[in-house]
Scaffold this active site. Structure first.
Site, PDB file in Angstrom:
ATOM      1  N   ASP A 203      81.229  16.268  31.792  1.00 57.61           N
ATOM      2  CA  ASP A 203      80.272  15.363  32.418  1.00 57.61           C
ATOM      3  C   ASP A 203      79.976  15.867  33.836  1.00 57.61           C
ATOM      4  O   ASP A 203      79.744  17.056  34.032  1.00 57.61           O
ATOM      5  CB  ASP A 203      80.820  13.926  32.402  1.00 57.61           C
ATOM      6  CG  ASP A 203      79.760  12.878  32.701  1.00 57.61           C
ATOM      7  OD1 ASP A 203      79.073  12.445  31.758  1.00 57.61           O
ATOM      8  OD2 ASP A 203      79.614  12.494  33.868  1.00 57.61           O
ATOM      9  N   TYR A 358      73.827  10.304  40.245  1.00 57.02           N
ATOM     10  CA  TYR A 358      72.600  10.329  39.443  1.00 57.02           C
ATOM     11  C   TYR A 358      71.374  10.490  40.341  1.00 57.02           C
ATOM     12  O   TYR A 358      70.412  11.166  39.960  1.00 57.02           O
ATOM     13  CB  TYR A 358      72.491   9.059  38.598  1.00 57.02           C
ATOM     14  CG  TYR A 358      73.455   9.050  37.441  1.00 57.02           C
ATOM     15  CD1 TYR A 358      73.085   9.522  36.196  1.00 57.02           C
ATOM     16  CD2 TYR A 358      74.765   8.605  37.611  1.00 57.02           C
ATOM     17  CE1 TYR A 358      73.973   9.546  35.138  1.00 57.02           C
ATOM     18  CE2 TYR A 358      75.663   8.626  36.563  1.00 57.02           C
ATOM     19  CZ  TYR A 358      75.264   9.099  35.324  1.00 57.02           C
ATOM     20  OH  TYR A 358      76.163   9.128  34.291  1.00 57.02           O
ATOM     21  N   HIS A 416      82.810  13.127  24.105  1.00 59.39           N
ATOM     22  CA  HIS A 416      82.432  13.445  25.480  1.00 59.39           C
ATOM     23  C   HIS A 416      83.608  13.354  26.447  1.00 59.39           C
ATOM     24  O   HIS A 416      83.721  14.161  27.360  1.00 59.39           O
ATOM     25  CB  HIS A 416      81.318  12.483  25.905  1.00 59.39           C
ATOM     26  CG  HIS A 416      80.756  12.737  27.258  1.00 59.39           C
ATOM     27  ND1 HIS A 416      80.088  13.901  27.584  1.00 59.39           N
ATOM     28  CD2 HIS A 416      80.749  11.974  28.388  1.00 59.39           C
ATOM     29  CE1 HIS A 416      79.688  13.845  28.845  1.00 59.39           C
ATOM     30  NE2 HIS A 416      80.078  12.693  29.357  1.00 59.39           N
TER      31      HIS A 416
END
Length: 441
Positions: A203, A358, A416
């Protein structure tokens, strides 16, 4: 030379009054009686209400489910007693705080359990970088097992990303993961005194790891997340899929003879883009709007995060599976570990600041500038493929990352959150990769 303070050891020990207040908030929480609309497939519109109700009830009573799908603790013991047991487990390995470039950074230090007297070589310094919606607890099972390795040995550092958990948020615009990698390199070299180290992450941690590899002290690096960078010949297939011709790209790749796991990775990539990426659009454009909405909102944090663990984990894990008969205990993605992550965000008041990457760093995935990794292009890189990664592609597509791929491994279980979802496999891969490429072994 960056500003570096002195490390001080700390313990996780959140105040009783905060835990009592959380208990009251959970006891007073209300959820709808029925799903948002009838006839839904599970998770079709987002978080599944019945799952949220179940986990909330277990959270209130203090006995969420483990990796066998069984409740832990004593029914009705409450949040505080359950959480104190979690704190005790997380404190088995020491925690530290250090100030670097004006930011207080938290890290956990896992030392090798194999004595120097029984070892032929020094332990390899190893830094693990987590992502979102994970936190430092994501690495606990993985790191605890990795330091049991006898050949090679490892010494594992698990920092919290700035703005996550106990690490202070940068508090300034334009702080990207390049900056995070720089202070993590300072942590490993100037604070801990390592002359060289190995890095790993998924990630956001995969980007931090790639940026760490730009630093001279990082000798080898491994990631388990590499969103597909398709070759030009695949553009028509990918474009048709993007335009709504569902299944065209996976079917075409299958006909070309690609490995089924690579095809599944492309399929999951489009599922993510079409159905699962809305959160990223919100967090990368208006992070404070959703951040302030979830701040001091434990059930909201749970609902927001739980949906990601469900969508991005191996469906055979305890937190996701549809029937208790097929739970695979290899995974530590459980109701309890998800709630542990939620507790860290809630108790440290960092859910809103965890969204900042983000806003400041999402472009590294969307429109990568490969020149940013020029300094890392000759260093040995490794990659592990897990079948339920949220976005992946065939092995041959990795060459478009322009990294020096020296190790590749494929597993038939995991997703993930690899360090949680299949920690034993990731440990084995770190042992193999380091044995083959760590200088001096």
């Amino acid at each position: 030379m960056s500003e570096v303070g002195k490390s001080r050891q700390i313990e996780l020990n959140f105040p009783d009054e905060e835990l009592d207040r959380l208990q009251r908030k959970l006891d007073d929480a209300r959820l709808p009686d029925t799903e948002i609309t009838g006839g839904l497939k599970p998770w079709e519109y987002g978080t599944k209400l019945s799952k949220l109700q179940s986990v909330l009830n277990d959270w209130k009573s203090g006995n969420p489910k483990d990796n066998h799908g069984k409740p832990v603790g004593t029914p009705g013991q409450g949040v505080k007693k359950w959480w104190k047991a979690i704190e005790s487990e997380l404190n088995r390995f020491p925690h530290y705080m250090v100030r670097i470039e004006g930011i207080d950074i938290h890290y956990q230090h896992f030392k090798s359990s194999v004595p120097d007297s029984e070892a032929s070589t020094p332990a390899i310094p190893f830094i693990f970088s987590h992502g979102w919606p994970g936190c430092f607890t994501e690495a606990h099972h993985f790191a605890a097992r990795l330091v049991e390795s006898k050949s090679p040995r490892f010494e594992v550092i698990v920092p919290s990303l700035p703005g996550y958990g106990l690490s202070q948020a940068p508090g300034k615009k334009d702080w990207s993961l390049i900056d995070t990698a720089r202070i993590f390199d300072t942590l490993m070299t100037s604070v801990l005194g390592f002359k060289s180290y190995m890095a790993q992450g998924g990630d956001w941690g995969s980007l931090v790891t790639r940026f760490l590899a730009n630093h001279p002290a990082c000798k080898i690096a491994h990631i388990n997340y590499a969103p597909p960078q398709p070759p030009k010949w695949s553009t028509p297939l990918m474009t048709l899929e993007h335009w709504g011709y569902k299944g065209v790209a996976p079917a075409g790749l299958k006909l070309m003879g690609y490995h089924p796991q690579g095809v599944l990775g492309v399929q999951r990539t489009f599922e993510y883009l079409n159905q699962g990426s809305g959160y990223a659009q919100i967090q990368s454009t208006q992070p404070s709007t959703i951040g302030y909405s979830l701040y001091d909102n434990p059930v909201g944090i749970l609902s927001w995060i739980m949906e990601k663990f469900d969508a991005w984990s191996d469906p055979r894990c305890a937190a996701v599976n549809r029937s208790n008969s097929d739970i695979d205990p290899r995974s530590h993605v459980t109701d309890e570990t998800v709630l542990t992550v939620v507790m860290i965000y809630y108790l440290t008041n960092t859910i809103h600041t965890s969204f900042l990457n983000y806003k400041e760093s999402f472009h590294f995935f969307v429109k990568p500038d490969w020149k940013l990794w020029d300094q890392a292009k000759d260093k040995p890189f490794g990659y592990t493929s897990f079948p339920y990664e949220l976005a992946a592609g065939p092995r041959t597509w990795l060459k478009n990352y322009r990294l020096n791929w020296q190790y590749y491994k494929m597993h038939d279980f995991g997703g993930h959150f690899a360090a949680l979802d299949n920690p034993d496999a990731l440990v084995e891969d770190m042992q193999e990769f380091a044995s083959q490429h760590w200088p001096g072994l």
